[in-house]
Scaffold this active site. Structure first.
Site, PDB file in Angstrom:
ATOM      1  N   PRO A  75       0.938  -1.147  -0.010  1.00  0.00           N
ATOM      2  CA  PRO A  75       0.119   0.006   0.111  1.00  0.00           C
ATOM      3  C   PRO A  75       0.956   1.282  -0.120  1.00  0.00           C
ATOM      4  O   PRO A  75       0.421   2.476  -0.111  1.00  0.00           O
ATOM      5  CB  PRO A  75      -0.986  -0.067   1.256  1.00  0.00           C
ATOM      6  CG  PRO A  75      -0.550  -1.432   1.592  1.00  0.00           C
ATOM      7  CD  PRO A  75       0.458  -2.043   0.922  1.00  0.00           C
ATOM      8  N   GLU A 102      -0.368  -9.986   7.146  1.00  0.00           N
ATOM      9  CA  GLU A 102       0.608  -9.254   8.052  1.00  0.00           C
ATOM     10  C   GLU A 102       1.329  -7.968   7.547  1.00  0.00           C
ATOM     11  O   GLU A 102       1.443  -7.791   6.297  1.00  0.00           O
ATOM     12  CB  GLU A 102       1.173 -10.027   9.180  1.00  0.00           C
ATOM     13  CG  GLU A 102       1.564 -11.148   8.337  1.00  0.00           C
ATOM     14  CD  GLU A 102       1.400 -12.413   9.070  1.00  0.00           C
ATOM     15  OE1 GLU A 102       1.238 -12.609  10.149  1.00  0.00           O
ATOM     16  OE2 GLU A 102       1.525 -13.439   8.235  1.00  0.00           O
ATOM     17  N   ARG A 139      -0.232  -7.758 -21.470  1.00  0.00           N
ATOM     18  CA  ARG A 139      -1.125  -7.164 -22.603  1.00  0.00           C
ATOM     19  C   ARG A 139      -0.043  -6.388 -23.358  1.00  0.00           C
ATOM     20  O   ARG A 139      -0.399  -5.915 -24.730  1.00  0.00           O
ATOM     21  CB  ARG A 139      -2.362  -6.418 -22.187  1.00  0.00           C
ATOM     22  CG  ARG A 139      -3.300  -7.119 -21.549  1.00  0.00           C
ATOM     23  CD  ARG A 139      -4.431  -6.192 -21.372  1.00  0.00           C
ATOM     24  NE  ARG A 139      -5.102  -6.219 -22.338  1.00  0.00           N
ATOM     25  CZ  ARG A 139      -5.316  -4.975 -23.213  1.00  0.00           C
ATOM     26  NH1 ARG A 139      -4.302  -4.106 -22.970  1.00  0.00           N
ATOM     27  NH2 ARG A 139      -5.895  -5.002 -24.083  1.00  0.00           N
ATOM     28  N   ASP A 154      -7.110   0.577 -27.182  1.00  0.00           N
ATOM     29  CA  ASP A 154      -7.534   0.589 -25.936  1.00  0.00           C
ATOM     30  C   ASP A 154      -7.726   1.887 -25.030  1.00  0.00           C
ATOM     31  O   ASP A 154      -7.009   2.645 -25.254  1.00  0.00           O
ATOM     32  CB  ASP A 154      -6.573  -0.297 -24.942  1.00  0.00           C
ATOM     33  CG  ASP A 154      -7.397  -1.520 -24.677  1.00  0.00           C
ATOM     34  OD1 ASP A 154      -8.592  -1.468 -24.413  1.00  0.00           O
ATOM     35  OD2 ASP A 154      -6.525  -2.302 -24.508  1.00  0.00           O
TER      36      ASP A 154
HETATM   37  C1  4G1 Z   1      -2.973   0.238   5.245  1.00  0.00           C
HETATM   38  C2  4G1 Z   1      -3.802  -2.590  -1.308  1.00  0.00           C
HETATM   39  C3  4G1 Z   1      -2.979  -0.982   4.910  1.00  0.00           C
HETATM   40  C4  4G1 Z   1      -3.186  -3.416  -0.389  1.00  0.00           C
HETATM   41  C5  4G1 Z   1      -3.609   1.128   3.920  1.00  0.00           C
HETATM   42  C6  4G1 Z   1      -3.331  -2.332  -2.362  1.00  0.00           C
HETATM   43  C7  4G1 Z   1      -4.220  -0.877   2.721  1.00  0.00           C
HETATM   44  C8  4G1 Z   1      -0.408  -4.331  -2.329  1.00  0.00           C
HETATM   45  C9  4G1 Z   1      -1.572  -4.054  -1.816  1.00  0.00           C
HETATM   46  C10 4G1 Z   1      -3.542  -1.530   3.895  1.00  0.00           C
HETATM   47  C11 4G1 Z   1      -1.955  -4.032  -0.591  1.00  0.00           C
HETATM   48  C12 4G1 Z   1      -4.098   0.422   2.926  1.00  0.00           C
HETATM   49  C13 4G1 Z   1      -1.921  -3.122  -2.781  1.00  0.00           C
HETATM   50  C14 4G1 Z   1      -3.503  -3.070   3.705  1.00  0.00           C
HETATM   51  C15 4G1 Z   1      -1.427  -5.022   0.278  1.00  0.00           C
HETATM   52  C16 4G1 Z   1       0.698  -6.802   3.983  1.00  0.00           C
HETATM   53  C17 4G1 Z   1      -0.441  -7.692   3.349  1.00  0.00           C
HETATM   54  C18 4G1 Z   1      -0.100  -5.437   3.283  1.00  0.00           C
HETATM   55  C19 4G1 Z   1      -1.734  -7.266   2.899  1.00  0.00           C
HETATM   56  C20 4G1 Z   1      -1.624  -5.840   2.932  1.00  0.00           C
HETATM   57  C21 4G1 Z   1      -4.672   1.328   1.861  1.00  0.00           C
HETATM   58  C22 4G1 Z   1      -2.502  -5.088   3.974  1.00  0.00           C
HETATM   59  N1  4G1 Z   1      -1.232  -3.046  -3.900  1.00  0.00           N
HETATM   60  N2  4G1 Z   1      -2.059  -5.029   1.683  1.00  0.00           N
HETATM   61  N3  4G1 Z   1      -2.543  -4.024   4.296  1.00  0.00           N
HETATM   62  O1  4G1 Z   1      -4.094  -3.531   2.797  1.00  0.00           O
HETATM   63  O2  4G1 Z   1      -0.566  -5.914   0.065  1.00  0.00           O
HETATM   64  O3  4G1 Z   1      -0.427  -3.707  -3.666  1.00  0.00           O
END
Ligand code: 4G1
Length: 229
Positions: A75, A102, A139, A154
């Site tokens: 995130p 986590e 793609r 696209d």
């Molecule tokens: C704080 C979203 C935490 C989530 C704020 C988009 C989301 C990987 C992504 C989280 C993930 C926000 C993504 C959250 C992601 C550790 C395991 C991180 C899952 C995890 C907005 C949990 N794009 N999220 N934390 O979702 O990996 O790539």
């Protein structure tokens, strides 16, 4: 979480045609204790577990080579864009790290080349974001999408939304297919489509329109759209 997306449709065919090769790596295979521990409780206490930096470092060093780019789906990363997916499609070898459930040890950031996010919502893991990234970049690899024109035309190729499309029946629930599309008048059809693209983007995604490169003809059409309300 990977088998589904990777074994269907375009991604499946791309692998069969050797245009793209994907390997799923289990972090547990890079642990060193008999319980295959890949996470641990956080220093300082608190809920949840933290994915271990030593396990991840071991995995990355064994999987990557000189030509690899290491990505971390998280995130805190930069938002994935069409432009970025195109850039990454040029890479010889990508290693994509995903968190699960986590947090991940902060020092993992030092092991990766780039952090990428697909958007602001809470997920249970980075696996689906990784699949979104793979789908978007695949793609761009020549031969993955049958018609090159389909990639070029696209929506987002030019940063705008797509024009509306219709197929049979000619009338559905009282809604008729626009006359111009039945006219067979190619130039008129193209003009109509461009206007619909501009109209839709103006009303739904003005942010995209603000950044788009518009021709004089586009600007004239936009003027008409705005004037007609
Ligand atoms: C704080 C979203 C935490 C989530 C704020 C988009 C989301 C990987 C992504 C989280 C993930 C926000 C993504 C959250 C992601 C550790 C395991 C991180 C899952 C995890 C907005 C949990 N794009 N999220 N934390 O979702 O990996 O790539």
């Amino acid at each position: 979480m990977f088998r589904g997306p990777l074994s269907e449709s375009l991604l499946k065919k791309a692998q069969e045609k050797d245009l793209l090769s994907l390997n799923v790596v289990d972090l547990r295979d890079f642990t060193s204790d008999k319980h295959k521990t890949a996470d641990d409780s956080p220093y300082g206490g608190g809920a949840g577990m933290v994915m271990k930096v030593d396990v991840i470092a071991n995995a990355i060093s064994k999987v990557k080579s000189q030509k690899s780019k290491v990505l971390f789906m998280c995130p805190t990363g930069k938002l994935l864009t069409q432009e970025k997916s195109k850039q990454l499609a040029e890479e010889k070898h990508l290693v994509i790290l995903c968190g699960h459930y986590e947090g991940i040890d902060e020092r993992v950031r030092g092991l990766v080349d780039e952090e990428i996010s697909i958007g602001d919502y809470v997920l249970t893991g980075g696996e689906l974001p990784a699949m979104v990234l793979v789908d978007a970049l695949a793609r761009h690899i020549p031969g993955v999408v049958k018609e090159e024109a389909s990639v070029q035309n696209d929506s987002f190729f030019n940063g705008l939304l797509d024009h509306p499309s219709y197929a049979k029946p000619e009338e559905f629930g009282g809604q008729k297919v626009p006359d111009v599309l039945l006219s067979g008048h190619h130039a008129e059809i193209e003009k109509w489509r461009r206007k619909e693209v501009l109209k839709l983007t103006f009303y739904r995604r003005p942010d995209l329109l603000a950044r788009a490169a518009l021709s004089d003809e586009d600007k004239k059409m936009l003027g008409e759209i705005i004037q007609n309300g």
